[in-house]
Design an enzyme around this catalytic site. Structure first.
Site, PDB file in Angstrom:
ATOM      1  CD  GLU A 150      92.041  53.421  47.199  1.00 36.82           C
ATOM      2  OE1 GLU A 150      91.894  54.346  46.648  1.00 36.82           O
ATOM      3  OE2 GLU A 150      91.221  52.048  46.618  1.00 36.82           O
ATOM      4  CG  ASN A 191      85.196  50.639  49.662  1.00 39.38           C
ATOM      5  OD1 ASN A 191      85.919  49.860  49.855  1.00 39.38           O
ATOM      6  ND2 ASN A 191      85.828  50.768  48.140  1.00 39.38           N
ATOM      7  CG  HIS A 227      92.722  45.099  46.233  1.00 39.45           C
ATOM      8  ND1 HIS A 227      92.497  44.269  45.617  1.00 39.45           N
ATOM      9  CD2 HIS A 227      92.046  46.123  47.006  1.00 39.45           C
ATOM     10  CE1 HIS A 227      91.304  45.545  45.079  1.00 39.45           C
ATOM     11  NE2 HIS A 227      91.480  46.428  45.526  1.00 39.45           N
ATOM     12  CD  GLU A 255      87.760  48.145  45.620  1.00 40.83           C
ATOM     13  OE1 GLU A 255      89.355  47.785  45.143  1.00 40.83           O
ATOM     14  OE2 GLU A 255      87.179  49.148  46.132  1.00 40.83           O
ATOM     15  CG  ASP A 257      92.782  41.378  44.627  1.00 43.04           C
ATOM     16  OD1 ASP A 257      93.147  42.021  45.262  1.00 43.04           O
ATOM     17  OD2 ASP A 257      92.193  42.246  43.039  1.00 43.04           O
TER      18      ASP A 257
HETATM   19  O1  G3I Z   1      91.115  53.457  29.292  1.00 46.26           O
HETATM   20  C1  G3I Z   1      92.928  52.504  29.227  1.00 46.26           C
HETATM   21  C2  G3I Z   1      92.338  52.371  28.130  1.00 46.26           C
HETATM   22  O2  G3I Z   1      91.975  53.852  26.867  1.00 46.26           O
HETATM   23  C3  G3I Z   1      93.723  52.507  27.155  1.00 46.26           C
HETATM   24  O3  G3I Z   1      94.356  51.957  26.668  1.00 46.26           O
HETATM   25  C4  G3I Z   1      94.509  51.352  28.848  1.00 46.26           C
HETATM   26  C5  G3I Z   1      95.753  51.400  28.520  1.00 46.26           C
HETATM   27  O4  G3I Z   1      96.953  51.266  29.776  1.00 46.26           O
HETATM   28  O5  G3I Z   1      94.943  51.979  30.034  1.00 46.26           O
HETATM   29  C6  G3I Z   1      93.267  51.890  29.866  1.00 46.26           C
HETATM   30  O6  G3I Z   1      93.061  52.500  31.855  1.00 46.26           O
HETATM   31  C7  G3I Z   1      93.291  51.636  32.225  1.00 46.26           C
HETATM   32  C8  G3I Z   1      91.726  51.453  33.114  1.00 46.26           C
HETATM   33  O7  G3I Z   1      92.080  50.846  33.920  1.00 46.26           O
HETATM   34  C9  G3I Z   1      91.187  51.209  31.904  1.00 46.26           C
HETATM   35  O8  G3I Z   1      91.065  49.639  31.828  1.00 46.26           O
HETATM   36  C10 G3I Z   1      93.730  52.798  33.206  1.00 46.26           C
HETATM   37  O9  G3I Z   1      95.389  52.181  32.765  1.00 46.26           O
HETATM   38  C11 G3I Z   1      94.333  51.408  34.662  1.00 46.26           C
HETATM   39  O10 G3I Z   1      95.185  51.997  35.330  1.00 46.26           O
HETATM   40  C12 G3I Z   1      93.291  51.626  35.451  1.00 46.26           C
HETATM   41  O11 G3I Z   1      93.610  50.552  36.541  1.00 46.26           O
HETATM   42  C13 G3I Z   1      92.457  50.044  37.098  1.00 46.26           C
HETATM   43  C14 G3I Z   1      92.879  51.005  38.477  1.00 46.26           C
HETATM   44  O12 G3I Z   1      91.542  50.849  39.584  1.00 46.26           O
HETATM   45  C15 G3I Z   1      93.072  52.228  38.873  1.00 46.26           C
HETATM   46  O13 G3I Z   1      93.889  53.058  39.951  1.00 46.26           O
HETATM   47  C16 G3I Z   1      91.747  49.074  37.377  1.00 46.26           C
HETATM   48  O14 G3I Z   1      91.255  48.320  36.549  1.00 46.26           O
HETATM   49  C17 G3I Z   1      90.863  49.044  38.471  1.00 46.26           C
HETATM   50  O15 G3I Z   1      90.580  47.775  38.830  1.00 46.26           O
HETATM   51  C18 G3I Z   1      91.499  49.405  39.875  1.00 46.26           C
HETATM   52  O16 G3I Z   1      90.143  49.840  41.097  1.00 46.26           O
HETATM   53  C19 G3I Z   1      90.879  50.055  42.251  1.00 46.26           C
HETATM   54  C20 G3I Z   1      89.686  49.992  42.443  1.00 46.26           C
HETATM   55  O17 G3I Z   1      88.505  51.211  41.723  1.00 46.26           O
HETATM   56  C21 G3I Z   1      89.788  51.361  44.178  1.00 46.26           C
HETATM   57  N1  G3I Z   1      90.672  50.294  45.116  1.00 46.26           N
HETATM   58  C22 G3I Z   1      91.580  49.605  44.123  1.00 46.26           C
HETATM   59  C23 G3I Z   1      91.101  48.656  43.723  1.00 46.26           C
HETATM   60  C24 G3I Z   1      92.775  48.229  42.490  1.00 46.26           C
HETATM   61  O18 G3I Z   1      93.474  49.061  42.577  1.00 46.26           O
END
Ligand code: G3I
Length: 444
Positions: A150, A191, A227, A255, A257
């Site tokens: 990004e 990416n 996305h 990615e 969806d």
């Molecule tokens: O690990 C913590 C956990 O300890 C806590 O209890 C929980 C409470 O909300 O949060 C957990 O962290 C989360 C993390 O995912 C792991 O599950 C974050 O809040 C959450 O914001 C995070 O979201 C991820 C997101 O990227 C962050 O930007 C998504 O899972 C993930 O699928 C998403 O992936 C991104 C790609 O990397 C890049 N392109 C866009 C895509 C979608 O946003």
């Protein structure tokens, strides 16, 4: 001087036989069509039904979060590979590729990094050290790395991230060079999201990739996150993928969806099936499209409901791991296609320019079948002693009156409905009539 144009078309028959794909794992269907089908996963869930499906149905895994900077380097110079190792080990146990995601991004960075105060030189060293450590640890075990994720704004300019603001565009080149040094075998990708259609952002990415390649930066591929919103698969997706591929890089949907407003109706799920199929078709149609990765394969493991309240149902399996219509859309699109019988094409021959003693002709072959052509040959007889003197975009040979033209490596593949053109200069005297018939055959 153009004194006239002659046009002649020879149309032959088409043959295609779709086979049933209902019970074959998606990963095998994809492999048979020359691409991988991957999924993002959550490492901690890779057991039970979730693990069974992830292992059986997908040929490539992307850790959804486990390889991000905050996960692997929570304190400066202190690495925790637990989560990343788990996904890589699972993939190896199931004969799967790994897409490493991601070495350099502006998000999910550890607090010590975003909260620190760094000179540009320090930041550059932190970045290259991180890449060296992470890509080095998984050397030979990660097939594709999202080296930089990004990097662009919506208008296609450089995002003023921690990296872009301090280092300008040069951080991208440095990141790729460090990744190449750390793992020479991995395919290195840039990416981004909202680059799926031809538009300002993808134009910016296109120009960036061109600049990087011109500087000798080892960019192997460009990832398109995709996305997408229900019913909005960009019409220009295939064209866009192809223009990047023509720069000499691989492309991949990284990615995918397709979200909708909840609760999902049958009509929406049917639309989603068509949308998934359209994205898969676009990848299959572009020879350098390496594969398609869905961003989570089950609705119970998707980022959408958290980030877009009221929306979801974006993946091919529902929350109970039952396949949705989208799953069938993927399977049907990946279904084996019997290679087309010779002659699944039509040819036109046109004299575009003619002068005393010489002429230029253009020959256009169209794939009239429903399967991609992999190689082609066009044959005709020159009726009045014409001789081919020079040709382009095909190897053209002439023996007596018989002319044979065959593909070059870069234009061997012709997608269904696609065309490929080649041309030649010839000599003539007396008259210059077109051939009575041209035939085309497929195959290498
Ligand atoms: O690990 C913590 C956990 O300890 C806590 O209890 C929980 C409470 O909300 O949060 C957990 O962290 C989360 C993390 O995912 C792991 O599950 C974050 O809040 C959450 O914001 C995070 O979201 C991820 C997101 O990227 C962050 O930007 C998504 O899972 C993930 O699928 C998403 O992936 C991104 C790609 O990397 C890049 N392109 C866009 C895509 C979608 O946003």
């Amino acid at each position: 001087m153009i004194t006239g144009a002659a046009l002649l078309t020879a149309v032959l028959t088409s043959v295609t036989t779709p086979a049933s794909a209902a019970d074959t794992p998606l990963r095998d269907l994809a492999a048979a069509r020359g691409i991988y089908l991957g999924t993002a996963v959550t490492g901690g869930k890779l057991t039970g039904g979730y693990g069974d499906l992830a292992g059986a149905q997908f040929g490539s895994l992307t850790p959804g979060n486990e390889m991000k900077w905050e996960a692997v380097e929570p304190a400066r110079g202190t690495y925790d590979w637990t989560g990343a190792d788990r996904v890589v080990a699972f993939a190896e146990a199931h004969g799967q590729q790994v897409r490493g995601h991601t070495l350099v991004w502006h998000s999910q960075l550890p607090g010590w990094l975003t909260g620190g105060s760094w000179t540009p030189a320090q930041l550059r060293t932190l970045m290259t050290d991180h890449i060296t450590a992470e890509a080095g640890r998984y050397k030979g075990r990660v097939d594709h790395w999202d080296v930089v994720n990004e990097p662009l704004n919506e208008d296609g300019t450089l995002r003023p991230s921690l990296w872009g603001a301090a280092l300008g565009e040069s951080y991208i080149a440095d990141a790729f060079r460090s990744a190449r040094a750390a793992d020479p075998a991995a395919k290195l990708y840039l990416n981004d999201y909202s680059t799926d259609a031809v538009g300002a952002k993808s134009d910016g990415m296109y120009a960036l990739v061109k600049r990087l390649l011109a500087q000798g930066v080892p960019v192997d591929g460009v990832g398109f996150q995709a996305h997408l919103v229900l019913g909005q698969v960009p019409a220009s997706l295939e064209t866009n993928l192809r223009r990047f591929a023509e720069l000499g890089v691989d492309v991949a949907i990284t990615e995918l969806d397709i979200r909708m407003t909840l609760p999902a109706t049958d009509a929406e799920l049917a639309q989603q099936k068509a949308d998934y199929a359209a994205v898969l078709r676009a990848c299959l149609a572009v020879t350098r499209c390496a594969g398609v990765t869905v961003w989570g394969f089950t609705d119970s493991d998707s980022w959408i409901p958290d980030f877009f309240p009221g929306q979801g149902a974006a993946t091919p399996y529902d929350e109970n791991l039952a396949p949705k219509p989208a799953h069938a859309g993927i399977a049907e699109t990946l279904a084996p296609v019997t290679p087309p019988a010779p002659g699944v094409c039509s040819v036109t021959y046109a004299v575009s320019s003619q002068w005393t003693g010489g002429f230029t002709a253009q020959v256009t072959l169209r794939n009239t079948g429903t399967a991609p052509l992999n190689g082609w040959t066009v044959r005709w007889t020159q009726p009045a002693g014409q001789r081919v003197t020079q040709a382009w975009n095909a190897t053209v040979t002439q023996t007596g009156a018989e002319v044979t033209a065959s593909h070059l490596s870069y234009n061997a593949a012709v997608p269904p409905g696609g065309t490929v053109a080649f041309g030649f200069n010839g000599s003539w005297s007396g008259t210059n009539p077109p051939p009575a018939a041209l035939t085309c055959a497929t195959g290498t």
